[in-house]
Design a protein around this motif. Structure first.
Motif, mmCIF file in Angstrom:
data_model
loop_
_atom_site.group_PDB
_atom_site.id
_atom_site.type_symbol
_atom_site.label_atom_id
_atom_site.label_comp_id
_atom_site.label_asym_id
_atom_site.label_seq_id
_atom_site.Cartn_x
_atom_site.Cartn_y
_atom_site.Cartn_z
ATOM 1 N N UNK A 334 1.723 -59.756 -108.818
ATOM 2 C CA UNK A 334 0.529 -60.587 -108.585
ATOM 3 C C UNK A 334 0.916 -61.952 -108.017
ATOM 4 N N UNK A 335 2.039 -62.478 -108.528
ATOM 5 C CA UNK A 335 2.522 -63.763 -107.990
ATOM 6 C C UNK A 335 2.822 -63.655 -106.499
ATOM 7 N N UNK A 336 3.381 -62.506 -106.129
ATOM 8 C CA UNK A 336 3.761 -62.328 -104.729
ATOM 9 C C UNK A 336 2.575 -62.011 -103.837
ATOM 10 N N UNK A 337 1.650 -61.192 -104.368
ATOM 11 C CA UNK A 337 0.622 -60.633 -103.475
ATOM 12 C C UNK A 337 -0.771 -61.224 -103.661
ATOM 13 N N UNK A 338 -1.036 -61.836 -104.788
ATOM 14 C CA UNK A 338 -2.420 -62.206 -105.057
ATOM 15 C C UNK A 338 -2.656 -63.710 -105.111
ATOM 16 N N UNK A 339 -1.815 -64.411 -105.828
ATOM 17 C CA UNK A 339 -2.080 -65.835 -106.070
ATOM 18 C C UNK A 339 -1.334 -66.694 -105.048
ATOM 19 N N UNK A 340 -2.053 -67.650 -104.431
ATOM 20 C CA UNK A 340 -1.412 -68.533 -103.446
ATOM 21 C C UNK A 340 -0.904 -69.781 -104.140
ATOM 22 N N UNK A 341 0.404 -69.918 -104.169
ATOM 23 C CA UNK A 341 1.000 -71.138 -104.734
ATOM 24 C C UNK A 341 1.458 -72.027 -103.576
ATOM 25 N N UNK A 342 1.066 -73.294 -103.583
ATOM 26 C CA UNK A 342 1.498 -74.159 -102.481
ATOM 27 C C UNK A 342 3.003 -74.410 -102.491
ATOM 28 N N UNK A 343 3.505 -74.850 -101.347
ATOM 29 C CA UNK A 343 4.933 -75.132 -101.187
ATOM 30 C C UNK A 343 5.490 -76.117 -102.198
ATOM 31 N N UNK A 344 4.618 -76.991 -102.694
ATOM 32 C CA UNK A 344 5.066 -77.996 -103.672
ATOM 33 C C UNK A 344 5.777 -77.326 -104.847
ATOM 34 N N UNK A 345 5.417 -76.062 -105.126
ATOM 35 C CA UNK A 345 5.984 -75.380 -106.295
ATOM 36 C C UNK A 345 6.988 -74.308 -105.912
ATOM 37 N N UNK A 346 7.563 -74.398 -104.722
ATOM 38 C CA UNK A 346 8.418 -73.279 -104.278
ATOM 39 C C UNK A 346 9.639 -73.094 -105.174
ATOM 40 N N UNK A 347 10.196 -74.202 -105.692
ATOM 41 C CA UNK A 347 11.343 -74.075 -106.603
ATOM 42 C C UNK A 347 10.936 -73.265 -107.836
ATOM 43 N N UNK A 348 9.734 -73.544 -108.333
ATOM 44 C CA UNK A 348 9.287 -72.894 -109.571
ATOM 45 C C UNK A 348 8.854 -71.463 -109.301
ATOM 46 N N UNK A 349 8.274 -71.243 -108.154
ATOM 47 C CA UNK A 349 7.880 -69.862 -107.818
ATOM 48 C C UNK A 349 9.127 -68.981 -107.711
ATOM 49 N N UNK A 350 10.148 -69.532 -107.069
ATOM 50 C CA UNK A 350 11.391 -68.776 -106.938
ATOM 51 C C UNK A 350 11.931 -68.409 -108.324
ATOM 52 N N UNK A 351 11.869 -69.374 -109.242
ATOM 53 C CA UNK A 351 12.343 -69.109 -110.603
ATOM 54 C C UNK A 351 11.511 -68.022 -111.270
ATOM 55 N N UNK A 352 10.187 -68.094 -111.086
ATOM 56 C CA UNK A 352 9.317 -67.124 -111.754
ATOM 57 C C UNK A 352 9.504 -65.725 -111.186
ATOM 58 N N UNK A 353 9.913 -65.650 -109.923
ATOM 59 C CA UNK A 353 10.087 -64.330 -109.326
ATOM 60 C C UNK A 353 11.410 -63.667 -109.746
ATOM 61 N N UNK A 354 12.257 -64.466 -110.408
ATOM 62 C CA UNK A 354 13.453 -63.848 -110.991
ATOM 63 C C UNK A 354 13.022 -63.108 -112.250
ATOM 64 N N UNK A 355 13.895 -62.367 -112.848
ATOM 65 C CA UNK A 355 13.525 -61.574 -114.037
ATOM 66 C C UNK A 355 13.022 -62.460 -115.165
ATOM 67 N N UNK A 356 13.726 -63.581 -115.374
ATOM 68 C CA UNK A 356 13.363 -64.430 -116.500
ATOM 69 C C UNK A 356 13.702 -65.871 -116.147
#
Ligand code: SF4
Length: 358
Positions: A334-356
């Motif tokens: 859902x993080x990848x395909x549904x919810x749009x996160x702005x670039x401001x949070x790219x560091x955190x999105x990358x972390x969330x897309x890891x396993x943990x």
């Protein structure tokens, strides 16, 4: 206008267009340049480099190939297609303008400069680019690139951010423009500004087709030009990001307000100020969330035009996943395909897309 000036303008156009014929950038919206494709490309390339925008552009065109498709697109899908480009109001304005085109112009872009200018998100530069490139109308498309080239070409030291300077430069562009090739002329200027008379560092005058008539080159002043009033210092804002994960690996997201900065986009929990771990936990408890484990997370900085966010973060493991809207739990897909996160949070999105995050 006197004949000597006429000759210089004509010479400028001839040299520029000869160079363009050999050096034109092959871009997707040039090989298949419908008015719709030109419009979307011009909007997408405002504040975004071409290389960074191309994947987005191709995806956007695949998903929304016509004005009608854009007008009908659900907002969440539109924002997802725009994710990573920033300045999301551009996407919303594209859709608002598409709706007007469907209602008033039969789902096409109007072939008229003033009508284009009246549409949401289309300013003088974009209207000029569409009118000249798509409809062959003799209109200038003056952006920072063109102002820079003309300031150097004429050794003009006026402040290019002043409206009267822009007006004078626009007239110069029109004086030089061959009226039978306005689109090629404007695109050639864009390419010269991007590839030769570049913004950062020294212009590549020895490779420039205009060197023989360029006053900035002749006088050695090109590097100092253009003159621009320095921007006001940005305000720095301390922020705290809370990454909250369930044992199943879902993350807590909240929707930003529908008005203002990054309106309507999704983000991890975000609080103003540099909170302590204890304050962050108390905040989660106030939302009815208990956590079993926590640690400090990554720091990040994001620069907007007028403000800078300096972000610190904490990571939490939630013991249950009962939350009230507008909070949601999102898994990786859902993080990848549904919810749009702005670039401001790219560091955190990358972390969330890891396993943990732990
Ligand atoms: S000669 Fe140099 S300064 Fe003049 S237009 Fe060309 S690149 Fe720019």
């Amino acid at each position: 206008m006197n004949t000597a000036q006429d000759n210089i303008h004509q010479q400028m156009a001839t040299l520029l267009l000869q160079w363009y014929a050999q050096n034109k950038r092959m871009l997707p919206f040039r090989t298949n340049s419908t008015p719709y494709r030109v419009w979307v490309s011009e909007i997408m390339l405002q504040q975004t480099r071409i290389a960074a925008a191309m994947d987005h552009y191709n995806r956007f065109m695949e998903q929304l190939p016509t004005v009608q498709d854009l007008a009908d697109c659900p907002e969440e899908k539109l924002l997802k297609l725009w994710e990573g480009l920033g300045y999301y109001s551009r996407a919303r304005n594209l859709q608002k303008a598409a709706k007007v085109m469907v209602e008033q112009y039969g789902g096409e872009l109007p072939a008229d400069y003033k009508a284009l200018l009246s549409l949401p998100g289309i300013g003088e530069y974009t209207a000029g680019a569409i009118a000249s490139i798509s409809f062959g109308l003799p209109v200038a498309a003056v952006d920072g690139n063109v102002l820079r080239v003309f300031a150097r070409l004429y050794d003009d030291h006026r402040d290019i951010l002043r409206p009267d300077t822009k007006k004078a430069f626009t007239q110069r562009v029109l004086d030089c423009m061959p009226k039978d090739r306005p689109g090629d002329f404007n695109e050639a200027l864009m390419d010269l500004g991007a590839m030769v008379c570049v913004p950062n560092g020294a212009p590549q005058c020895l490779a420039c087709p205009l060197a023989e008539i360029c006053q900035g080159f002749e006088k050695g002043t090109a590097i100092e030009l253009p003159v621009k009033t320095p921007p006001k210092a940005r305000k720095v804002q301390q922020m705290t990001v809370l990454l909250v994960q369930t044992p199943e690996g879902k993350y807590l997201l909240e929707k930003r307000p529908e008005e203002g900065l990054l309106a309507g986009l999704w983000q991890p929990l975000l609080l103003e100020g540099a909170l302590t771990m204890e304050q962050a936990k108390q905040y989660l408890q106030s939302k009815g969330l208990e956590v079993s484990f926590s640690k400090e997370g990554a720091s990040a900085k994001h620069i907007f035009s007028h403000i800078e966010w300096h972000m610190k973060s904490f990571c939490f493991r939630a013991t249950d996943s009962e939350v009230n809207l507008p909070l949601v739990w999102a898994d990786k897909t859902e993080l990848e395909q549904e919810y749009s996160l702005p670039n401001a949070f790219k560091v955190y999105k990358r972390q969330m897309l890891k396993e943990s995050i732990f």
